[in-house]
Design a protein around this motif. Structure first.
Motif, PDB file in Angstrom:
ATOM      1  N   PHE A  41      42.815  29.590  60.394  1.00 29.40           N
ATOM      2  CA  PHE A  41      43.078  30.699  61.378  1.00 29.40           C
ATOM      3  C   PHE A  41      43.682  29.847  62.555  1.00 29.40           C
ATOM      4  O   PHE A  41      44.794  30.209  63.192  1.00 29.40           O
ATOM      5  N   ALA A  42      43.476  28.564  63.003  1.00 29.27           N
ATOM      6  CA  ALA A  42      43.947  27.981  64.164  1.00 29.27           C
ATOM      7  C   ALA A  42      45.482  27.586  63.695  1.00 29.27           C
ATOM      8  O   ALA A  42      46.338  27.718  64.425  1.00 29.27           O
ATOM      9  N   LEU A  43      45.859  27.311  62.384  1.00 32.40           N
ATOM     10  CA  LEU A  43      47.195  26.979  62.001  1.00 32.40           C
ATOM     11  C   LEU A  43      47.823  28.080  62.055  1.00 32.40           C
ATOM     12  O   LEU A  43      49.265  28.045  62.282  1.00 32.40           O
ATOM     13  N   VAL A  44      47.485  29.302  61.600  1.00 30.60           N
ATOM     14  CA  VAL A  44      48.447  30.341  61.376  1.00 30.60           C
ATOM     15  C   VAL A  44      48.523  31.106  62.570  1.00 30.60           C
ATOM     16  O   VAL A  44      49.786  31.647  62.941  1.00 30.60           O
ATOM     17  N   ALA A  67      47.402  30.110  53.214  1.00 32.87           N
ATOM     18  CA  ALA A  67      48.216  31.233  52.415  1.00 32.87           C
ATOM     19  C   ALA A  67      47.505  32.588  52.418  1.00 32.87           C
ATOM     20  O   ALA A  67      48.121  33.566  52.758  1.00 32.87           O
ATOM     21  N   SER A  68      46.181  32.628  52.554  1.00 31.61           N
ATOM     22  CA  SER A  68      45.424  33.657  52.620  1.00 31.61           C
ATOM     23  C   SER A  68      45.462  34.350  53.741  1.00 31.61           C
ATOM     24  O   SER A  68      45.658  35.520  53.857  1.00 31.61           O
ATOM     25  N   VAL A  69      45.043  33.913  55.023  1.00 31.82           N
ATOM     26  CA  VAL A  69      45.386  33.952  56.340  1.00 31.82           C
ATOM     27  C   VAL A  69      46.530  34.642  56.588  1.00 31.82           C
ATOM     28  O   VAL A  69      46.847  35.763  57.238  1.00 31.82           O
ATOM     29  N   MET A  70      47.544  33.795  56.050  1.00 28.00           N
ATOM     30  CA  MET A  70      49.094  34.516  56.274  1.00 28.00           C
ATOM     31  C   MET A  70      49.429  35.853  55.779  1.00 28.00           C
ATOM     32  O   MET A  70      50.242  36.656  56.014  1.00 28.00           O
ATOM     33  N   GLN A  71      48.760  36.238  54.615  1.00 26.47           N
ATOM     34  CA  GLN A  71      48.747  37.469  54.082  1.00 26.47           C
ATOM     35  C   GLN A  71      47.945  38.420  54.439  1.00 26.47           C
ATOM     36  O   GLN A  71      48.101  39.742  54.100  1.00 26.47           O
ATOM     37  N   LEU A  72      47.032  38.287  55.572  1.00 29.46           N
ATOM     38  CA  LEU A  72      46.286  39.345  56.199  1.00 29.46           C
ATOM     39  C   LEU A  72      47.010  40.062  56.672  1.00 29.46           C
ATOM     40  O   LEU A  72      48.085  39.990  57.660  1.00 29.46           O
ATOM     41  N   ARG A  83      34.363  43.639  58.873  1.00 28.12           N
ATOM     42  CA  ARG A  83      34.898  44.546  58.394  1.00 28.12           C
ATOM     43  C   ARG A  83      36.163  44.741  57.677  1.00 28.12           C
ATOM     44  O   ARG A  83      36.816  45.478  56.954  1.00 28.12           O
ATOM     45  N   ILE A  84      37.119  43.787  58.438  1.00 25.80           N
ATOM     46  CA  ILE A  84      38.544  43.827  57.962  1.00 25.80           C
ATOM     47  C   ILE A  84      38.966  42.386  57.611  1.00 25.80           C
ATOM     48  O   ILE A  84      39.532  42.583  56.354  1.00 25.80           O
ATOM     49  N   ILE A  85      38.849  41.322  58.383  1.00 23.39           N
ATOM     50  CA  ILE A  85      39.106  40.053  57.812  1.00 23.39           C
ATOM     51  C   ILE A  85      38.554  39.629  56.749  1.00 23.39           C
ATOM     52  O   ILE A  85      39.104  39.070  55.958  1.00 23.39           O
TER      53      ILE A  85
END
Length: 581
Positions: A404-407, A470-475, A496-498
């Motif tokens: 999360f810090a990177l994205v 890659a997964s955080v970028m697709q959220l 509930r979301i992330i």
């Protein structure tokens, strides 16, 4: 006079602090388990003499470097290791390039299945793969059998030399070249190829003017990675070298574990590391000078130069020979990756008296029975599972905030931290092993399991961060904003979301981390004890002493575990998406 902060400035500062907070856990873990051992290696290399029980901080001395650099034996081993790494890199590129092109050309619905060709060998531990190469090159092995059909051979000297080690290391490291090339090639628009073909370019010209130049960044990365890893490998060299091949990694292991001469081991490690990095730097420099089209002109996305034109005769020859040669190399690459694993499985059912006897003598299950009755394998298996689970949990706990810090956050130093987090992939594992071994000897009350756990966490963190980014970028952030507008606080939004959106990425990272930790043997072999041995290290030790094919039965079971894990992983995230941009 102090000026009050505007709301916008306060928001920026708050965002930076949140980003720094998310980046802190993984940074602290890597400082403790990676940077500190590397610092210990540097301190050890400056010791004037060997004293395993002496203080770590002593008056600096260059005596160990003088010993290593002034001894022809050490220099000869370093030079031969560099040449071996160069040969492995060449073979890996020659075979990996057609395989990467094939992966890109496979229809999308079959690509995940095609990726199994790469991922099964990549995630199978190096000892198993090396045992397969032994069966492949054995005097009564399948290669001599095929050559015999053409009236050639048999060749009884294919094992236990530099050529055998080169083949084994190419089998181990070729997937890294393929993945680096695939990462670049799959991002290239097919319209570029179609445009070249519409202008009348032959297949060879399309390859020379479009495919090859656009894949050069991936090729450069693959070359450097394979060279660095091959220059410090010692497990395959030990098994395939048969005592006749000596590499710098083997020398470091012998000085540290057998002779307890940590200063020489540390100095040799750093000399080898610097030599490898220097050689890689020269390769990059030459690559940069010879291929200026790789560098964009002023960042405008245009090639600054083009490849030199090929003679017409050569183009016509390539048009005829190229497709055939490409298919031959592709078949050789797939066979090299999968055939050794198949041979190990077959050998596990072979009723032969010795593990190295490749001729099939009859079907039996007794090797599996012996393995299941052998408590040592069970204990080692449980140690590997506990270690893999522990390292996976710790790595995930620190990698998720880091992703999360990177994205999502930008603050000074984030680029440098990203490089630091990826460093364990590029520096030799033997250096980490030597440093951690000395640290454990200093803190002698620290249980060996914690030392192994720390090293495995370091090894799997780069993989976890890469997959989770890659997964955080697709959220979908609009869902989080909608939940916030309806009054959901940060904790509620996360659970509930992330978290549901991140679940496939966490599952993928967990499986990759588990398999990576479960199969790790290079660094682990420095830290295991008689009571704390992992399954790969047990197989490695037995492969050098035992003659029974029980090691093949154990290896076959670990491959089955890998196959099941990949099947489960594919349910969460398509295998080809693991390395897609």
């Amino acid at each position: 006079m102090v000026q009050p902060l505007h709301a916008g400035n306060r928001r920026v500062i708050s965002q930076r602090n949140i980003g720094r907070g998310l980046a802190t856990p993984v940074t602290l873990v890597l400082i403790a388990a990676f940077a500190v051992p590397m610092a210990v290696v540097m301190l050890l290399s400056l010791h004037g003499y060997s004293d395993p029980f002496g203080p770590l901080f002593r008056t600096p001395s260059a005596a160990q470097y003088a010993t290593v650099l002034g001894d022809f034996f050490y220099l000869k081993v370093v030079l031969e290791t560099l040449l071996l790494a160069g040969g492995v890199t060449v073979v890996s590129v020659l075979l990996g390039y057609p395989l990467a092109l094939w992966l890109v050309s496979v229809p999308a619905r079959w690509r995940a299945l095609a990726f199994v060709v790469i991922l099964i060998p990549l995630l199978t531990n190096v000892v198993v793969r090396s045992l397969g190469i032994v069966l492949l090159l054995a005097p009564d092995g399948i290669l001599n059998g095929v050559l015999g059909w053409f009236g050639i051979g048999p060749f009884r000297g294919m094992l236990y030399n530099y050529g055998a080690v080169c083949v084994a290391l190419a089998q181990v490291f070729m997937p890294y070249v393929v993945l680096a090339l695939y990462d670049v090639l799959q991002g290239t628009s097919p319209r570029v190829h179609e445009a070249a073909e519409s202008l009348g370019a032959s297949p060879s010209m399309v390859f020379w003017t479009v495919r090859f130049p656009m894949a050069l960044p991936g090729l450069r990365a693959g070359i450097v990675v394979v060279f660095l890893m091959a220059s410090t490998a010692y497990v395959s060299a030990t098994i395939l070298g048969g005592g006749r091949v000596l590499t710098s990694g083997m020398l470091v292991y012998r000085e540290a574990i057998v002779n307890l001469n940590y200063p020489v081991a540390a100095a040799l490690t750093l000399v080898m590391t610097l030599a490898s990095l220097g050689f890689s730097g020269v390769v990059l420099l030459v690559f940069r000078r010879l291929t200026p089209w790789v560098n964009n002109a002023g960042g405008q996305g245009r090639a600054a130069a083009t490849l030199p034109a090929l003679p017409i005769a050569l183009v016509r020859t390539m048009d005829v020979v190229g497709p055939i040669l490409s298919k031959v190399l592709l078949a050789a690459a797939i066979l090299l990756l999968l055939l050794p694993l198949y041979l190990v499985v077959m050998q596990s059912f072979n009723d032969v008296p010795q593990a190295s006897s490749a001729k099939f003598m009859g079907f039996t299950l007794k090797w599996y029975q012996l393995v299941l009755e052998n408590g040592n394998y069970t204990a080692a298996f449980l140690n590997s599972v506990r270690l893999a689970i522990g390292s996976t949990l710790v790595a995930l706990a620190v990698s998720i905030p880091a992703a999360f810090a990177l994205v999502r956050f930008r603050f000074p130093g984030i680029s440098g931290l990203a490089v630091f987090w990826a460093l364990p992939l590029s520096l030799p594992g033997v250096a980490i092993g030597v440093g951690m071994l000395q640290l454990l000897s200093i803190f002698f009350r620290l249980p060996p399991f914690l030392g192994l756990l720390a090293v495995h966490v370091v090894i799997v963190i780069p993989f976890c961060i890469s997959l989770l980014v890659a997964s955080v970028m697709q959220l979908d952030r609009s869902q989080e904003e909608a939940a916030a507008s309806l009054g959901a606080n940060a904790v509620q939004r996360f659970f509930r979301i992330i978290l549901p959106g991140l679940a496939p990425g966490i599952a993928a990272a967990s499986i990759m981390a588990f398999l990576t930790s479960f199969g790790e043997v290079t660094v682990t072999s420095f830290l295991t004890t008689a009571r704390m041995t992992t399954l790969p290290v047990r197989i490695y030790a037995d492969s050098t002493f035992m003659l029974e094919p029980t090691i093949h039965a154990v290896s076959a079971m670990t491959m089955l575990l890998t196959l099941i894990a990949l099947f489960v992983l594919n349910k969460f995230l398509r295998l080809d998406r693991l390395y897609a941009r």
